[in-house]
Scaffold this active site. Structure first.
Site, PDB file in Angstrom:
ATOM      1  N   SER A 139      29.783  60.834  36.718  1.00 42.18           N
ATOM      2  CA  SER A 139      30.670  60.360  37.768  1.00 42.18           C
ATOM      3  C   SER A 139      31.892  61.259  37.750  1.00 42.18           C
ATOM      4  O   SER A 139      32.584  61.364  36.741  1.00 42.18           O
ATOM      5  CB  SER A 139      31.069  58.902  37.515  1.00 42.18           C
ATOM      6  N   SER A 140      32.148  61.934  38.858  1.00 42.21           N
ATOM      7  CA  SER A 140      33.190  62.960  38.899  1.00 42.21           C
ATOM      8  C   SER A 140      34.581  62.366  38.711  1.00 42.21           C
ATOM      9  O   SER A 140      34.797  61.162  38.871  1.00 42.21           O
ATOM     10  CB  SER A 140      33.138  63.713  40.227  1.00 42.21           C
ATOM     11  N   GLN A 141      35.515  63.222  38.386  1.00 41.08           N
ATOM     12  CA  GLN A 141      36.916  62.817  38.237  1.00 41.08           C
ATOM     13  C   GLN A 141      37.414  62.259  39.566  1.00 41.08           C
ATOM     14  O   GLN A 141      37.307  62.908  40.609  1.00 41.08           O
ATOM     15  CB  GLN A 141      37.754  64.006  37.815  1.00 41.08           C
TER      16      GLN A 141
END
Length: 379
Positions: A139-141
């Site tokens: 899950s990206s920043q």
């Protein structure tokens, strides 16, 4: 378009604490210059990220998951560092450079559950799927996601295809902004799409979740006004352009950057990189990114992000010492001075001008000859 708050359940009765943490995350992103669009701010305020990460992995000793509360273990910053390093190809987890310990929603100890929830709302990428020591998906920043979504320049009524379903969180933000019927998210791995579908349903959202090859797009719901990829590509798949309406926008990670391409038609597109760095796992099925050579280079330039970006853009088509000479001669250009052009079967990255002196073909290494420059009016 009327905004709606997802009606899904909150995990284990933590709605109040999660809402407070979400408010803090949004405040942090806004303080950093993100979420200037009220519609995207509302999406981040209302979509519960923790429903999309019922478990995730921290960098560190795998025994850390069983460590007593208060013991020294890797925190959110450690997780972020591990994910970014792995996505950049700088970590060989399979050989033990990085281990992962799991934090999860149903941990029997309340302090570890609290650590899981706090990490879910940290402005950090989260490793969400690890297989045989290899990072599969993350899950990206959130602050990077916010910048990407704003750069997508969506309008009410736009149809969006997301390449790389991940946890489903990015699709949830898109569905909150545009409505379920306007969003399709696609992934090659059926386990990933099934999990994303379940996470979205838990949040009260139901965009189309499709299992398929991201490089082929999803013709079932085409044409699209926007395509956004959350995985890195070595070149722009032709199917993406063919599934876009004229004047559509494609935003995808490429060479540790984000390229925003304006589509003219099914064979032509052009655009520039955003200024921000971006490290993503490769598109599934596309193979690992090419190893970037650094032989003959002094150590100091390698510490500069703008030079490392040039090495990635020109990987396989320029000797490292030539890249260093170009970088210094051109005033150490940042990402925003680079762009990509697609003309039929030809694709190339360039510095300053698509017809200028500096350009490099895109595609799998070894398939294309080293770039020698463009002649004026080249097709």
């Amino acid at each position: 378009m009327a905004r709606r708050k997802p009606a899904g359940r909150e995990a284990d009765g933590c709605a109040e604490e999660a809402a407070a943490l979400r408010t803090g995350l949004v405040r942090e992103i806004v303080a950093g210059g993100g979420l200037t669009d009220p519609a995207w701010r509302a999406a981040f305020e209302e979509v519960p990220r923790h429903l999309f990460v019922p478990y995730y992995y921290e960098a560190g000793d795998a025994t850390a998951a069983a460590a007593p509360p208060g013991a020294k273990t890797a925190g959110a910053a450690g997780t972020a560092g591990a994910v970014e390093a792995a996505e950049a190809g700088e970590v060989d987890a399979a050989h033990g450079t990085v281990g992962y310990a799991r934090l999860w929603r149903d941990d029997p100890h309340p302090l570890r559950r609290a650590r899981w929830l706090a990490g879910a709302y940290a402005d950090a990428p989260l490793a969400t799927r690890v297989r045989d020591g290899e990072l599969i998906t993350s899950s990206s920043q959130p602050s990077l996601m916010a910048r990407m979504l704003q750069a997508l320049q969506v309008r009410d009524g736009d149809r969006v295809l997301e390449i790389g379903a991940g946890t489903g969180y990015n699709a949830a933000l898109l569905a909150h902004r545009l409505g379920d019927a306007h969003v399709t998210t696609l992934d090659l791995d059926p386990e990933i799409t099934e999990a994303a579908r379940n996470h979205l349903a838990a949040a009260g959202l139901r965009p189309a979740v499709v299992t398929g090859d991201g490089a082929r797009g999803c013709p079932l719901h085409a044409p699209y006004d926007r395509i956004i990829a959350t995985c890195a590509v070595a070149s722009i798949p032709s199917a993406w352009l063919g599934q876009c309406r004229p004047d559509a926008l494609i935003l995808t990670p490429l060479a540790t950057g984000l390229i925003a391409l304006r589509v003219a038609d099914a064979r032509h597109a052009e655009g520039r990189f955003l200024a921000i760095p971006a490290y993503f796992v490769p598109l599934r099925g596309s193979g690992p990114p090419p190893r970037v050579p650094t032989h003959g280079l002094p150590s100091r330039p390698l510490l500069d992000d703008s030079f490392r970006f040039l090495l990635n853009v020109a990987a396989g088509h320029m000797e490292p010492v030539e890249a260093l000479a170009l970088w210094e001669h051109e005033g150490r250009p940042g990402r925003e001075r680079y762009g990509v052009t697609v003309r039929g079967e030809r694709q190339w990255a360039w510095l300053d001008d698509p017809e200028g002196a500096y350009g490099w073909p895109l595609g799998p290494p070894g398939r294309l000859e080293p770039f020698r420059g463009l002649s004026p009016g080249a097709p």
